[in-house]
Design a protein around this motif. Structure first.
Motif, PDB file in Angstrom:
ATOM      1  N   ASP A   2      -1.107  50.283 -66.717  1.00  0.00           N
ATOM      2  CA  ASP A   2      -0.348  51.817 -65.799  1.00  0.00           C
ATOM      3  C   ASP A   2      -1.006  52.696 -65.744  1.00  0.00           C
ATOM      4  OD1 ASP A   2       2.193  53.528 -66.441  1.00  0.00           O
ATOM      5  OD2 ASP A   2       1.346  54.331 -67.408  1.00  0.00           O
ATOM      6  N   ASP A   3      -1.892  52.730 -65.972  1.00  0.00           N
ATOM      7  CA  ASP A   3      -3.473  54.099 -65.917  1.00  0.00           C
ATOM      8  C   ASP A   3      -3.462  53.511 -63.410  1.00  0.00           C
ATOM      9  OD1 ASP A   3      -4.981  56.364 -65.093  1.00  0.00           O
ATOM     10  OD2 ASP A   3      -6.502  54.548 -65.499  1.00  0.00           O
ATOM     11  N   LEU A   4      -3.646  51.997 -63.849  1.00  0.00           N
ATOM     12  CA  LEU A   4      -4.569  51.753 -62.380  1.00  0.00           C
ATOM     13  C   LEU A   4      -2.990  52.563 -61.159  1.00  0.00           C
ATOM     14  CD1 LEU A   4      -6.186  50.459 -59.905  1.00  0.00           C
ATOM     15  CD2 LEU A   4      -4.846  48.096 -60.959  1.00  0.00           C
ATOM     16  N   PHE A   5      -2.273  51.620 -62.081  1.00  0.00           N
ATOM     17  CA  PHE A   5      -0.754  52.169 -60.902  1.00  0.00           C
ATOM     18  C   PHE A   5      -0.310  53.620 -60.964  1.00  0.00           C
ATOM     19  CE2 PHE A   5       3.892  53.191 -60.243  1.00  0.00           C
ATOM     20  CZ  PHE A   5       4.260  51.901 -58.931  1.00  0.00           C
ATOM     21  N   ARG A   6      -0.288  54.409 -61.655  1.00  0.00           N
ATOM     22  CA  ARG A   6      -1.004  55.918 -61.158  1.00  0.00           C
ATOM     23  C   ARG A   6      -1.672  56.388 -60.566  1.00  0.00           C
ATOM     24  NH1 ARG A   6       2.552  58.388 -65.405  1.00  0.00           N
ATOM     25  NH2 ARG A   6       3.248  56.808 -67.232  1.00  0.00           N
ATOM     26  N   TYR A   8      -3.266  54.411 -57.466  1.00  0.00           N
ATOM     27  CA  TYR A   8      -3.232  54.409 -56.527  1.00  0.00           C
ATOM     28  C   TYR A   8      -1.939  54.477 -56.046  1.00  0.00           C
ATOM     29  CZ  TYR A   8      -8.151  53.834 -57.718  1.00  0.00           C
ATOM     30  OH  TYR A   8      -9.603  54.114 -57.970  1.00  0.00           O
ATOM     31  N   TRP A   9      -0.665  54.755 -56.639  1.00  0.00           N
ATOM     32  CA  TRP A   9       0.742  54.184 -55.917  1.00  0.00           C
ATOM     33  C   TRP A   9       1.161  54.438 -54.395  1.00  0.00           C
ATOM     34  CZ3 TRP A   9       3.265  58.017 -54.025  1.00  0.00           C
ATOM     35  CH2 TRP A   9       2.840  59.386 -54.295  1.00  0.00           C
ATOM     36  N   TRP A  10       0.332  55.884 -54.569  1.00  0.00           N
ATOM     37  CA  TRP A  10       0.128  55.698 -52.809  1.00  0.00           C
ATOM     38  C   TRP A  10       0.005  55.317 -51.788  1.00  0.00           C
ATOM     39  CZ3 TRP A  10      -4.223  56.330 -50.312  1.00  0.00           C
ATOM     40  CH2 TRP A  10      -5.872  56.169 -51.271  1.00  0.00           C
ATOM     41  N   LEU A  11      -0.771  53.707 -52.072  1.00  0.00           N
ATOM     42  CA  LEU A  11      -1.831  52.932 -50.831  1.00  0.00           C
ATOM     43  C   LEU A  11       0.013  51.608 -51.100  1.00  0.00           C
ATOM     44  CD1 LEU A  11      -4.686  51.096 -52.685  1.00  0.00           C
ATOM     45  CD2 LEU A  11      -4.918  52.463 -50.928  1.00  0.00           C
ATOM     46  N   LEU A  12       0.705  51.878 -51.972  1.00  0.00           N
ATOM     47  CA  LEU A  12       1.984  51.080 -51.679  1.00  0.00           C
ATOM     48  C   LEU A  12       2.741  51.294 -50.080  1.00  0.00           C
ATOM     49  CD1 LEU A  12       4.429  51.562 -55.053  1.00  0.00           C
ATOM     50  CD2 LEU A  12       2.761  49.750 -53.812  1.00  0.00           C
ATOM     51  N   PHE A  13       2.333  52.525 -49.944  1.00  0.00           N
ATOM     52  CA  PHE A  13       2.527  52.906 -48.042  1.00  0.00           C
ATOM     53  C   PHE A  13       2.101  51.802 -47.162  1.00  0.00           C
ATOM     54  CE2 PHE A  13       4.003  57.228 -50.461  1.00  0.00           C
ATOM     55  CZ  PHE A  13       5.112  56.867 -50.113  1.00  0.00           C
ATOM     56  N   PRO A  14       0.699  51.658 -47.415  1.00  0.00           N
ATOM     57  CA  PRO A  14       0.102  51.088 -45.849  1.00  0.00           C
ATOM     58  C   PRO A  14       0.254  49.491 -46.207  1.00  0.00           C
ATOM     59  CG  PRO A  14      -1.840  52.532 -47.235  1.00  0.00           C
ATOM     60  CD  PRO A  14      -0.041  53.333 -48.207  1.00  0.00           C
ATOM     61  N   LEU A  15       0.595  49.491 -47.601  1.00  0.00           N
ATOM     62  CA  LEU A  15       0.910  48.095 -47.795  1.00  0.00           C
ATOM     63  C   LEU A  15       2.078  47.479 -47.373  1.00  0.00           C
ATOM     64  CD1 LEU A  15       0.191  45.698 -49.616  1.00  0.00           C
ATOM     65  CD2 LEU A  15       1.010  46.451 -51.179  1.00  0.00           C
ATOM     66  N   GLY A 112      -4.141  66.403 -57.763  1.00  0.00           N
ATOM     67  CA  GLY A 112      -5.054  67.196 -56.742  1.00  0.00           C
ATOM     68  C   GLY A 112      -6.010  66.808 -55.757  1.00  0.00           C
ATOM     69  N   GLU A 113      -7.500  66.758 -55.475  1.00  0.00           N
ATOM     70  CA  GLU A 113      -7.799  66.536 -54.433  1.00  0.00           C
ATOM     71  C   GLU A 113      -7.987  65.021 -53.848  1.00  0.00           C
ATOM     72  OE1 GLU A 113     -11.424  67.331 -54.875  1.00  0.00           O
ATOM     73  OE2 GLU A 113     -11.903  69.451 -55.367  1.00  0.00           O
ATOM     74  N   VAL A 114      -6.728  64.202 -54.661  1.00  0.00           N
ATOM     75  CA  VAL A 114      -7.235  62.714 -53.863  1.00  0.00           C
ATOM     76  C   VAL A 114      -5.665  63.279 -52.932  1.00  0.00           C
ATOM     77  CG1 VAL A 114      -5.519  60.413 -54.520  1.00  0.00           C
ATOM     78  CG2 VAL A 114      -7.091  61.145 -55.993  1.00  0.00           C
ATOM     79  N   ALA A 115      -4.646  64.094 -53.359  1.00  0.00           N
ATOM     80  CA  ALA A 115      -3.493  64.125 -52.320  1.00  0.00           C
ATOM     81  C   ALA A 115      -4.098  64.701 -50.951  1.00  0.00           C
ATOM     82  CB  ALA A 115      -2.775  65.223 -52.086  1.00  0.00           C
TER      83      ALA A 115
END
Length: 139
Positions: A2-6, A8-15, A112-115
């Motif tokens: 669950d923490d991994l998905f939270r 890196y969820w934004w990687l779903l767009f390039p995928l 945070g800064e990831v955005a």
């Protein structure tokens, strides 16, 4: 998990983009195979295939109509045919970039800064499609 998905969820767009590109490539392959099967049918019957069919095999098949046999008068302003899809992608990725930059600034969902990093990736993709639209269709 669950923490991994939270994180890196934004990687779903390039995928999703890569999956869509793969599907487009597969469909282009299937169209080419159908044309080759049609040529085999003509060869088995001992007939000469139409010149249009052979010319279509030589062209790069990207799923768009061929406007080359139309004269300029009947074509009008559609001489830049194909740049509409790039314009959509430029606007889409620029919009994603703006949304993620705003999220980084406001902290709306706490990325945070990831955005900011995600916004930069989308900005680069938007710029790449913008540059690509200038060279599309030139041979």
């Amino acid at each position: 998990m669950d923490d991994l998905f939270r994180s890196y969820w934004w990687l779903l767009f390039p995928l999703a983009f890569f999956i869509a590109a793969g599907w487009g490539s597969f469909m282009r392959y299937k169209r080419t195979q159908a044309k080759i099967d049609l040529l085999k049918t003509y060869a088995a019957a001992g007939k000469e295939p139409p010149a249009d069919l052979i010319a279509k095999l030589d062209d790069s098949d990207d799923g768009r109509p061929d406007w080359s046999d139309l004269d300029q008068g009947s074509r009008g302003d559609s001489s830049n045919y194909g740049t509409g899809s790039n314009a959509f992608l430029v606007i889409l990725f620029a919009g994603f970039s703006a949304v993620f930059a705003y999220e980084g600034y406001s902290g709306l969902i706490g990325m945070g800064e990831v955005a900011y990093f995600v916004a930069m990736i989308f900005a680069v993709l938007s710029f790449a499609f913008l540059v690509s639209s200038f060279f599309k269709g030139k041979k």
